[in-house]
Design an enzyme around this catalytic site. Structure first.
Site, short mmCIF file in Angstrom:
data_model
loop_
_atom_site.label_atom_id
_atom_site.label_comp_id
_atom_site.label_asym_id
_atom_site.label_seq_id
_atom_site.Cartn_x
_atom_site.Cartn_y
_atom_site.Cartn_z
N GLY A 7 13.55 15.91 -69.64
CA GLY A 7 14.19 16.67 -68.56
C GLY A 7 14.82 17.92 -69.15
O GLY A 7 15.64 17.83 -70.07
N GLY A 9 16.34 20.37 -67.22
CA GLY A 9 17.23 21.02 -66.26
C GLY A 9 18.58 21.27 -66.91
O GLY A 9 18.70 21.28 -68.15
N ALA A 10 19.61 21.45 -66.07
CA ALA A 10 20.94 21.80 -66.60
C ALA A 10 21.45 20.72 -67.55
O ALA A 10 21.95 21.03 -68.65
CB ALA A 10 21.90 21.97 -65.43
N GLY A 12 19.75 18.05 -69.08
CA GLY A 12 18.90 17.83 -70.24
C GLY A 12 19.13 18.90 -71.29
O GLY A 12 19.22 18.63 -72.50
N LYS A 75 22.35 10.03 -62.39
CA LYS A 75 23.36 9.33 -61.61
C LYS A 75 22.83 9.10 -60.20
O LYS A 75 22.90 9.99 -59.35
CB LYS A 75 24.65 10.16 -61.55
N LYS A 158 29.99 8.27 -56.84
CA LYS A 158 30.90 9.43 -56.78
C LYS A 158 30.20 10.64 -56.16
O LYS A 158 30.85 11.49 -55.55
CB LYS A 158 31.50 9.74 -58.16
N SER A 221 30.54 21.45 -58.63
CA SER A 221 29.73 20.27 -58.29
C SER A 221 28.71 20.62 -57.21
O SER A 221 29.07 21.14 -56.15
CB SER A 221 30.63 19.14 -57.81
N VAL A 246 19.63 19.69 -58.38
CA VAL A 246 19.51 18.44 -57.63
C VAL A 246 20.86 18.04 -57.00
O VAL A 246 21.92 18.27 -57.58
CB VAL A 246 18.98 17.33 -58.57
N GLU A 248 22.19 14.73 -56.06
CA GLU A 248 21.89 13.30 -56.16
C GLU A 248 22.49 12.48 -55.00
O GLU A 248 21.88 11.52 -54.54
CB GLU A 248 22.38 12.73 -57.49
N1 LIG Z 1 24.24 19.14 -64.34
C1 LIG Z 1 25.28 18.39 -64.70
O1 LIG Z 1 26.38 18.91 -64.90
C2 LIG Z 1 25.10 16.90 -64.86
C3 LIG Z 1 26.08 16.20 -65.53
C4 LIG Z 1 25.96 14.84 -65.67
C5 LIG Z 1 24.86 14.18 -65.15
N2 LIG Z 1 23.91 14.89 -64.50
C6 LIG Z 1 22.78 14.14 -63.95
O2 LIG Z 1 21.60 14.50 -64.67
C7 LIG Z 1 20.46 14.38 -63.81
C8 LIG Z 1 19.66 15.68 -63.87
O3 LIG Z 1 20.51 16.69 -63.37
P1 LIG Z 1 20.36 18.23 -63.76
O4 LIG Z 1 21.69 18.83 -63.54
O5 LIG Z 1 19.70 18.42 -65.06
O6 LIG Z 1 19.39 18.68 -62.58
P2 LIG Z 1 18.58 20.05 -62.44
O7 LIG Z 1 18.28 20.20 -61.00
O8 LIG Z 1 19.29 21.14 -63.16
O9 LIG Z 1 17.25 19.78 -63.26
C9 LIG Z 1 16.41 18.71 -63.00
C10 LIG Z 1 15.18 18.84 -63.91
O10 LIG Z 1 14.36 17.70 -63.70
C11 LIG Z 1 13.05 18.14 -63.37
N3 LIG Z 1 12.51 17.16 -62.43
C12 LIG Z 1 12.81 17.04 -61.12
N4 LIG Z 1 12.12 16.02 -60.58
C13 LIG Z 1 11.38 15.50 -61.58
C14 LIG Z 1 10.44 14.45 -61.64
N5 LIG Z 1 10.14 13.74 -60.56
N6 LIG Z 1 9.87 14.17 -62.83
C15 LIG Z 1 10.16 14.88 -63.91
N7 LIG Z 1 11.02 15.91 -63.92
C16 LIG Z 1 11.63 16.20 -62.76
C17 LIG Z 1 13.19 19.52 -62.77
O11 LIG Z 1 11.99 20.25 -62.94
C18 LIG Z 1 14.34 20.08 -63.59
O12 LIG Z 1 13.89 20.62 -64.80
C19 LIG Z 1 21.01 14.08 -62.40
O13 LIG Z 1 20.90 12.70 -62.15
C20 LIG Z 1 22.48 14.48 -62.50
O14 LIG Z 1 23.31 13.71 -61.64
C21 LIG Z 1 24.00 16.23 -64.34
O1 LIG Z 2 27.00 18.98 -59.90
P1 LIG Z 2 27.05 17.53 -59.59
O2 LIG Z 2 27.75 17.22 -58.30
O3 LIG Z 2 25.69 16.88 -59.70
O4 LIG Z 2 27.95 16.84 -60.73
C1 LIG Z 2 27.56 16.92 -62.06
C2 LIG Z 2 28.16 15.78 -62.86
O5 LIG Z 2 27.73 14.55 -62.35
C3 LIG Z 2 29.66 15.82 -62.95
O6 LIG Z 2 30.14 14.78 -63.74
#
Ligand SMILES: NC(=O)c1ccc[n+]([C@@H]2O[C@H](COP(=O)([O-])OP(=O)(O)OC[C@H]3O[C@@H](n4cnc5c(N)ncnc54)[C@H](O)[C@@H]3O)[C@@H](O)[C@H]2O)c1
Ligand SMILES: O=P(O)(O)OC[C@H](O)CO
EC number: 1.1.1.94
Length: 300
Positions: A7, A9-10, A12, A75, A158, A221, A246, A248
């Site tokens: 992954g 995204g942000a 990963g 999450k 949450k 968020s 995303v 979630e």
């Molecule tokens: N961004 C944060 O601050 C943060 C913090 C903690 C946890 N998370 C969790 O991490 C997870 C990912 O969030 P994010 O912020 O990286 O999201 P994002 O939207 O920034 O990126 C998601 C990435 O996953 C890829 N993707 C989407 N669907 C896919 C699929 N079916 N198969 C493979 N790749 C796929 C997208 O192309 C993108 O690169 C979420 O569950 C989020 O709750 C995010």
């Molecule tokens: O931007 P959100 O709402 O997906 O939150 C990111 C993280 O889960 C915060 O802990």
């Protein structure tokens, strides 16, 4: 160690940055690329959205044949099955050892090196400690836990409650209303977690109260911002389209509500978010319904 991050995204990207800063060799996989390079990793971090986890794991099946630690950072709850992410791993990739990383942590904060504390949970607490030690940085503190279920529930629920707080702020209901929603949302979260067998103290920690405090009050968020847009009059489609990534909680709320019903847990705030997000009800109608509930003792 060689660590594979699935992954890009942000989150990963932020976790890959942390793992590199902790001294590891890191391979990042993003959608559309072959997974083969990940096969040599000694540990994996899964950072795709919850609804994409099963698909990625299916792709890993032929590549990962050994017992490998797999840190889940998504999450959410899987829509079709109602499974939490560690259960999806057990279902698809039973040779992997699922661990879960959760807690209050915005990717942008972590990328800037701002102080952040999260929790890593594994069935074996010694494994959680070992990986917490391997990935922690002075400004990225990882606490250990052995309550996989509790940590997963805190992270998934949450997001739904943050949408409720965003809706409240989008309707300009005030800081007191948001504090009330956060607190009563926490009561729903702890009731749900207790019924599903989590340790109550886990929900008092980083993945639970900690993440609720963060996401229920910050425009950083995506879940809160999505809720805010709904409260300000946007449709679900418009609010999702405007999101920075995303949302979630929007994908989880329906199955969370179904699980609550199935387990006989009263979750009126989750019900309200479900009605607005999945059934197109007007926020004001759901706010009125919440405010008209009978008065009762607080701690129930
Ligand atoms: N961004 C944060 O601050 C943060 C913090 C903690 C946890 N998370 C969790 O991490 C997870 C990912 O969030 P994010 O912020 O990286 O999201 P994002 O939207 O920034 O990126 C998601 C990435 O996953 C890829 N993707 C989407 N669907 C896919 C699929 N079916 N198969 C493979 N790749 C796929 C997208 O192309 C993108 O690169 C979420 O569950 C989020 O709750 C995010
Ligand atoms: O931007 P959100 O709402 O997906 O939150 C990111 C993280 O889960 C915060 O802990």
């Amino acid at each position: 160690m060689r660590i594979g991050v699935l992954g890009a995204g942000a989150w990963g990207t932020a976790l890959a940055h942390v793992a590199r800063a902790a001294g590891h060799e890191v391979e990042v996989w993003s959608r559309g690329r072959p997974l083969e390079a990940i096969g040599k990793a000694q540990g994996l971090i899964l950072a795709v959205p919850a609804q994409g986890v099963r698909g990625v794991l299916l792709g890993l099946k032929a590549i990962v044949t050994n017992a490998i630690p797999l840190i889940i950072s998504a999450k959410g709850i899987e829509q079709g099955s109602g499974l939490f992410m560690n259960e999806v791993v057990a279902d698809v990739l039973p040779q992997a050892e699922p661990m879960v990383l959760s807690g209050p942590s915005f990717a942008a904060d972590v990328m800037q090196g701002l102080p952040t504390a999260v929790v890593l949970t594994a069935g074996e607490i010694s494994h959680a400690h070992q990986w917490a030690e391997a990935l922690s940085l002075p400004h990225f503190r990882i606490y250990a836990s052995d309550d996989v279920k509790g940590v997963e529930i805190g992270g998934a629920l949450k997001n739904v409650l943050a949408i409720a707080c965003g809706i409240s702020d989008g309707r300009a209901l005030g800081d007191s209303a948001r504090a009330a929603l956060t607190t009563r949302g926490f009561a729903e979260l702890t009731r749900f977690a207790a019924k599903l067998g989590a340790k109550p103290e886990t929900l008092m920690g980083l993945s639970g109260l900690g993440d609720l405090l963060l996401t229920c009050s910050s425009k950083q968020s995506r879940n809160y911002s999505f809720g805010f847009a709904l409260g300000a009059g946007k449709t679900v489609e418009q609010a999702l389209a405007a999101s920075r990534g995303v949302v979630e909680g929007a994908a989880t709320v329906k199955i969370a509500q179904a699980l609550a019903r199935q387990h006989g847990v009263d979750m009126p705030i989750v019900d309200a978010v479900h009605a607005i997000v999945d059934e197109g009800r007007a926020p004001d109608q759901e706010i009125a319904r919440l405010l008209a509930r009978p008065l009762r003792a607080e701690i129930t």
